[in-house]
Design a protein around this motif. Structure first.
Motif, PDB file in Angstrom:
ATOM      1  N   GLU A   1      -2.345   7.195  -5.920  1.00 55.22           N
ATOM      2  CA  GLU A   1      -2.996   5.918  -6.205  1.00 55.22           C
ATOM      3  C   GLU A   1      -4.085   6.055  -7.255  1.00 55.22           C
ATOM      4  O   GLU A   1      -4.286   5.151  -8.079  1.00 55.22           O
ATOM      5  CB  GLU A   1      -3.581   5.353  -4.902  1.00 55.22           C
ATOM      6  CG  GLU A   1      -4.236   4.000  -5.018  1.00 55.22           C
ATOM      7  CD  GLU A   1      -4.735   3.484  -3.671  1.00 55.22           C
ATOM      8  OE1 GLU A   1      -5.634   2.624  -3.678  1.00 55.22           O
ATOM      9  OE2 GLU A   1      -4.232   3.947  -2.633  1.00 55.22           O
TER      10      GLU A   1
ATOM     11  N   LYS B   1       0.840  -1.201   0.000  1.00 59.76           N
ATOM     12  CA  LYS B   1       0.000   0.000   0.000  1.00 59.76           C
ATOM     13  C   LYS B   1       0.878   1.256   0.000  1.00 59.76           C
ATOM     14  O   LYS B   1       0.484   2.296  -0.548  1.00 59.76           O
ATOM     15  CB  LYS B   1      -0.930  -0.001   1.209  1.00 59.76           C
ATOM     16  CG  LYS B   1      -1.920  -1.168   1.217  1.00 59.76           C
ATOM     17  CD  LYS B   1      -2.781  -1.180  -0.034  1.00 59.76           C
ATOM     18  CE  LYS B   1      -3.909  -2.208   0.036  1.00 59.76           C
ATOM     19  NZ  LYS B   1      -3.419  -3.590  -0.069  1.00 59.76           N
TER      20      LYS B   1
ATOM     21  N   ASN C   1       0.938  -3.998  -8.483  1.00 54.20           N
ATOM     22  CA  ASN C   1       0.345  -5.320  -8.302  1.00 54.20           C
ATOM     23  C   ASN C   1       1.065  -6.395  -9.125  1.00 54.20           C
ATOM     24  O   ASN C   1       1.233  -7.529  -8.683  1.00 54.20           O
ATOM     25  CB  ASN C   1      -1.130  -5.289  -8.683  1.00 54.20           C
ATOM     26  CG  ASN C   1      -1.971  -4.460  -7.721  1.00 54.20           C
ATOM     27  OD1 ASN C   1      -1.569  -4.228  -6.585  1.00 54.20           O
ATOM     28  ND2 ASN C   1      -3.121  -4.000  -8.171  1.00 54.20           N
TER      29      ASN C   1
ATOM     30  N   TYR D   1       1.632   2.020  -3.522  1.00 53.55           N
ATOM     31  CA  TYR D   1       0.526   2.671  -4.233  1.00 53.55           C
ATOM     32  C   TYR D   1       0.674   4.196  -4.216  1.00 53.55           C
ATOM     33  O   TYR D   1       0.294   4.882  -5.168  1.00 53.55           O
ATOM     34  CB  TYR D   1      -0.816   2.314  -3.585  1.00 53.55           C
ATOM     35  CG  TYR D   1      -1.357   0.942  -3.899  1.00 53.55           C
ATOM     36  CD1 TYR D   1      -0.712   0.080  -4.778  1.00 53.55           C
ATOM     37  CD2 TYR D   1      -2.536   0.507  -3.313  1.00 53.55           C
ATOM     38  CE1 TYR D   1      -1.219  -1.178  -5.061  1.00 53.55           C
ATOM     39  CE2 TYR D   1      -3.063  -0.754  -3.580  1.00 53.55           C
ATOM     40  CZ  TYR D   1      -2.398  -1.594  -4.454  1.00 53.55           C
ATOM     41  OH  TYR D   1      -2.905  -2.835  -4.730  1.00 53.55           O
TER      42      TYR D   1
ATOM     43  N   VAL E   1      -0.863   1.553 -10.242  1.00 52.97           N
ATOM     44  CA  VAL E   1      -1.331   0.508  -9.319  1.00 52.97           C
ATOM     45  C   VAL E   1      -1.208  -0.857  -9.978  1.00 52.97           C
ATOM     46  O   VAL E   1      -0.833  -1.850  -9.333  1.00 52.97           O
ATOM     47  CB  VAL E   1      -2.781   0.791  -8.872  1.00 52.97           C
ATOM     48  CG1 VAL E   1      -3.349  -0.381  -8.092  1.00 52.97           C
ATOM     49  CG2 VAL E   1      -2.832   2.059  -8.030  1.00 52.97           C
TER      50      VAL E   1
END
Length: 990
Positions: A441, A366, A452, A369, A448
């Motif tokens: 983000e 996170k 990922n 992000y 993002v």
């Protein structure tokens, strides 16, 4: 007669030879010299650095030798000498007062007609991964990649970090394995030694519940807090025991099976502490204060304690500054310029010298992000490489700082030194990695996705200078064609094995759009003498040469040698290229000078990489690199101002157009242009204070709210991106009474990630959208649109008869207004080289306060204003009378040589400038410079283009500050400090 002409020609020829010789000796170290016209060739001229400056005659000699005509070299201080001194002072950026003080003498010793050009390439330290090189490798490819037309992210990082591999964190034996888990183990420093912060829950339509834990509450206050969070009503949390608190205690005791005494005893305290653990780890033994329904909370430091304001439920007493703030899933909080969706906000004052440190404890993925180190619209492979280096850099620093044995369920394991510094594993600014949070983000889908795609992966090296084999993955914007080792880039004593010099032609390839592929700065020797310091003082009184004397394999300047004079003696100083970069405000230390002594072999970009012959292929020099462009239109601005659809601006046309467009202004513009009715019912809860509310209300009823993706709130003061404005404009025209725009042209190569590509193509087909870059196929969809660009679009729509000017005849929102003044010349350029072009022809003199009661007064005026009255002795002779007549003729008066009332009035009004040749001084004394937006406004209004006025200290703003600093003779460091702000307030442009 013929002999006289022949004698004159001989003298002229000898004089020409003399000047050629002088010009050659002065210009040996530079390609730039200015012509010096000596007004008395019989004067002997010493080198400025050692020239005597002790008497009026010395000063006159200096002025004459350097092209500032002082009149006769007679040792007498007259008007022409004073005027020449002022002219010199104005030339070097000093106050033109005609007084030769220490500063003027220092400038005289440093003065030279020679200037040096520094040309360079790249931006940043050049160590490790090159971001523009990564963009080039993933878009253009290289022979060493499996797909020669597009390298993968793993291939990119393995190339820039030699001998490394990409591995999963789960496959590595980590000294602190928590970083690989889903816990909020990474502590990111947001602010140090803060005195207060304000946090606001978002979104306002469905706000999260805050859980605030504060250590150090008394038993009574703690019990009150616990009861408040569980719906009992103990009254205010003030630490005072009263009837309401007692009744609330009895109700709680009844619910948990305790005797209903209403007393704060051990049984009650133990039960509350036990129940409070159900809420999870908390700095407070009483559990968190829970606030629902939306809140803005101020946390304020007072001595060694903190207190809260802004909401009726917060404690009314001071307690510890060791606090945490959580918020329920789906919500977020705003703290300063950042918004946070993930993690826990931590405040810590233990071991802190003053105030408290503000930290975000967050999960590693996170955290990624919100990492704002590469534009989100770049291609996914490049962004994957950025995610790999960003994650590796964060993990390295976590492992380097974390002490597992010292960690608790509420505190990170940090050394006492690190706690004192920031209570963090890693910072959030460019000195470590720039963390921007939730706004990054949502800035585009590619980033993002890239995070990922690489989840849990880091770059490893089986050797030294790692943490649990994870490397310290340095990166910078671009290089000068080759990367630096850490020894060259940082001055390290020992080279790190995975940070080697590798070829990087892609970094400066003209096809990747790197605006810093080539740059240059010009400095005269006075500026260099003043700004290059040895310690806290200038190294030289007069600098005569500066050149790169040692070059790294990468082409970066290792050492720079300077020669000149100090205190009358010759001096030589050698500094590192990194030091000169810092002192002169360069983008990198990939640079060379125009001196003939310079040994640099740097080939300044941009180039075009040869992707078919391997990583070490040859390069070919091409055209200049990309430059961002911000279109403007004074005519379009006038339409918008007349209709009152944008907020009134007190600056000139350029300054107004440099501001960013807000959502409420965009709504007003497009509803007027599209012919949208202003009678829609209220749609949002956060626009009640906006004067443009009736326009905002129309957005969801005519299908335009999708452009912002904000179904429940409008955030009227938020800025608007270029693709969002394209969406708004096309949809408003299609929905309203204005004739629809037709056609579609796929003109741009970078708008594919935008949701509003079709709207962009519609505007492109009608040729009404301005270019964002010197590269014609770039649209820059995510860049914030300026008022100037919106003005340009409106002017284009009117000019092509796509809309009528009648649309702007009424002002339904705001009163009509007019911009004050036109655009500053050259404002379309970034950091204009001559921001005062066309406005510096003549500096007017102020004679309005002079006294003219005697012959001596008259002579003094004449001498000070260039009319030679002979000796200023109070005696009215033929020279004085001739000077009076010359003034009267100049001023358009009857030339009788008599100083009557009209002549006296003319003398007091005399400025020395023709009516069409006067520098119109700007009054900046009241400029508001206490914010980045204020500094940007000053720069735009005075011709130093900062890009768009968005309150963000970006590269365009820094370059504009540097341009201003060079203009006024300050060190061009790009920082608006106390001296720079003082110079801004006193700056007149003349």
């Amino acid at each position: 007669m013929l002999r006289g002409i022949f004698k004159y020609l001989i003298h002229l020829l000898l004089g020409s030879i003399f000047f050629v010789f002088v010009g050659q000796t002065e210009a040996h170290s530079s390609t730039h010299t200015h012509s010096i016209i000596r007004h008395d060739v019989n004067i002997s001229c010493a080198a400025n650095a050692v020239a005597p400056l002790n008497s009026i005659k010395d000063i006159q000699t200096f002025l004459n030798c350097n092209g500032f005509n002082p009149g006769p070299i007679d040792g007498r201080s007259g008007g022409r000498t004073t005027s020449a001194i002022k002219s010199f002072q104005a030339t070097v950026g000093l106050t033109a007062d005609g007084v030769v003080g220490p500063a003027t003498k220092q400038a005289m010793r440093a003065y030279s007609s020679v200037s040096f050009t520094f040309t360079g390439s790249g931006w940043g330290h050049g160590v490790g991964l090159s971001q523009y090189g990564t963009k080039g490798l993933t878009e253009l490819g290289a022979q060493f990649c499996s797909n020669t037309s597009s390298c993968s992210s793993d291939e990119v990082v393995n190339y820039y970090f030699q001998g490394t591999n990409v591995k999963n964190l789960g496959d590595i034996s980590l000294s602190s394995p928590e970083i690989a888990s889903s816990s909020n183990s990474l502590w990111v420093g947001l602010a140090r030694n803060a005195k207060n912060i304000t946090l606001t829950t978002l979104p306002s339509s469905s706000p999260p519940t805050l859980n605030i834990c504060q250590d150090g509450l008394s038993n009574t206050a703690g019990v009150q807090l616990f009861l408040t969070s569980r719906g009992y009503d103990p009254g205010p949390i003030d630490g005072a025991y009263g009837d309401r608190t007692a009744n609330a205690i009895r109700n709680y005791q009844s619910s948990v099976g305790l005797g209903q005494t209403g007393a704060i005893d051990d049984a009650l305290i133990n039960k509350i502490k036990s129940d409070a653990t159900a809420d999870g780890p908390c700095e407070s033994i009483w559990g968190p204060l829970k606030i629902g329904g939306g809140a803005t909370v101020n946390i304020i430091n007072s001595g060694s304690e903190c207190y809260m304001t802004g909401h009726p439920l917060v404690p009314k007493i001071r307690a510890s500054c060791n606090m945490s703030v959580k918020w329920s899933d789906g919500g977020r909080i705003r703290v300063g310029p950042r918004e946070h969706k993930h993690g826990i906000l931590k405040l810590r004052s233990k071991n802190v010298s003053s105030g408290f440190h503000v930290v975000l404890a967050v999960n590693l993925e996170k955290y990624l992000y919100g990492l704002a180190e590469m534009p989100s619209h770049w291609n996914v492979k490049a962004l994957e490489a950025q995610a790999l280096v960003g994650r590796s850099y964060a993990v390295f620093h976590y492992l380097d700082e974390n002490i597992p044995a010292s960690s608790t369920n509420i505190d990170a394991g940090l050394s006492e030194k690190q706690k004192a510094y920031c209570w963090c594993h890693i910072g959030s600014t460019a000195s470590s990695q720039y963390y921007y949070g939730y706004l990054k983000e949502i800035s585009g889908p590619n980033w993002v996705q890239a995070v990922n795609n690489t989840s849990g992966k880091v770059i490893t090296y089986d050797g030294s200078y790692t943490r649990s084999t994870v490397i310290q993955a340095f990166y910078s914007s671009s290089t000068g064609g080759k990367t630096n080792t850490n020894v060259v880039g940082f001055g390290s004593a020992t080279p790190w094995p995975y940070l080697k010099t590798v070829d990087d032609p892609w970094s400066i390839d003209n096809r990747v759009g790197n605006s810093k592929a080539a740059w240059s700065f010009d400095f005269n020797t006075y500026q260099l003498s003043k700004n290059i310091l040895c310690g806290d003082t200038p190294c030289f009184d007069a600098l005569t040469d500066i050149y790169v004397s040692s070059v790294a394999e990468s082409g970066a300047a290792l050492e720079v040698t300077m020669k000149g004079f100090k205190n009358g003696s010759a001096k030589s100083v050698t500094k590192s290229g990194r030091n000169i970069k810092s002192q002169l405000g360069f983008r990198s230390h990939y640079f060379k000078t125009s001196s003939t002594s310079d040994v640099s072999n740097l080939e300044v970009g941009p180039v075009q990489a040869n992707t078919s012959s391997g990583a070490n292929g040859s390069t070919e020099s091409l055209s200049a690199g990309e430059t961002a462009q911000y279109a403007t239109s004074s005519a379009g601005l006038s339409y918008l101002a007349k209709a009152g659809v944008i907020n009134k601006c007190d600056g000139n046309s350029s300054g107004c157009q440099a501001k960013t467009l807000t959502r409420e202004e965009a709504a007003a513009i497009v509803t007027v242009v599209g012919g949208i009715p202003q009678d829609s019912p209220n749609a949002y809860s956060d626009d009640d204070q906006s004067i443009y509310q009736s326009a905002i209300n129309g957005l969801p009823y005519y299908g335009m709210q999708v452009c912002f993706g904000s179904p429940f709130e409008i955030l009227p003061k938020e800025t608007v991106s270029r693709d969002e404005f394209a969406c708004l404009l096309v949809r408003s025209i299609n929905a309203g009474t204005t004739a629809n725009l037709t056609g579609s042209v796929d003109k741009y190569s970078d708008e594919g990630a935008s949701k509003w590509t079709s709207d962009i193509n519609t505007l492109a087909a009608n040729d009404v959208i301005p270019a964002c870059s010197s590269i014609s196929d770039k649209f820059c969809p995510s860049r914030k649109i300026s008022i100037g660009e919106a003005s340009y679009i409106i002017d284009k729509l009117v000019g092509k008869s796509l809309i009528s000017t009648n649309l702007f005849d009424s002002s339904p929102f705001n009163n009509a207004w007019k911009p004050s003044g036109g655009e500053v010349q050259n404002v379309a350029e970034t950091a204009v080289s001559n921001p005062n072009a066309g406005n510096d022809a003549c500096v007017p003199k102020d004679n309005s306060g002079i006294t003219i009661n005697s012959v001596l007064d008259v002579q003094q005026f004449l001498a000070n204003n260039g009319f030679n009255p002979g000796p200023v002795d109070g005696q009215s002779g033929p020279k004085t009378k001739a000077a009076i007549k010359a003034f009267q003729q100049k001023a358009g008066l009857y030339a009788d040589g008599i100083v009557g009332n009209k002549t006296k009035a003319g003398m007091k009004a005399y400025t020395g400038c023709e009516s069409g040749n006067v520098c119109k001084a700007r009054n900046n004394s009241g400029a508001k410079l206490d914010s980045v937006e204020g500094v940007q406004t000053f720069l735009a209004n005075n011709g130093f283009n900062p890009g768009i006025i968005d309150g963000e200290m970006g590269s365009y703003t820094r370059e504009a500050i540097k341009a201003f600093q060079r203009k006024v003779g300050l060190i061009p460091d790009g920082v608006a400090g106390t001296r720079t702000k003082a110079a801004m307030k006193s700056y007149t442009g003349c």
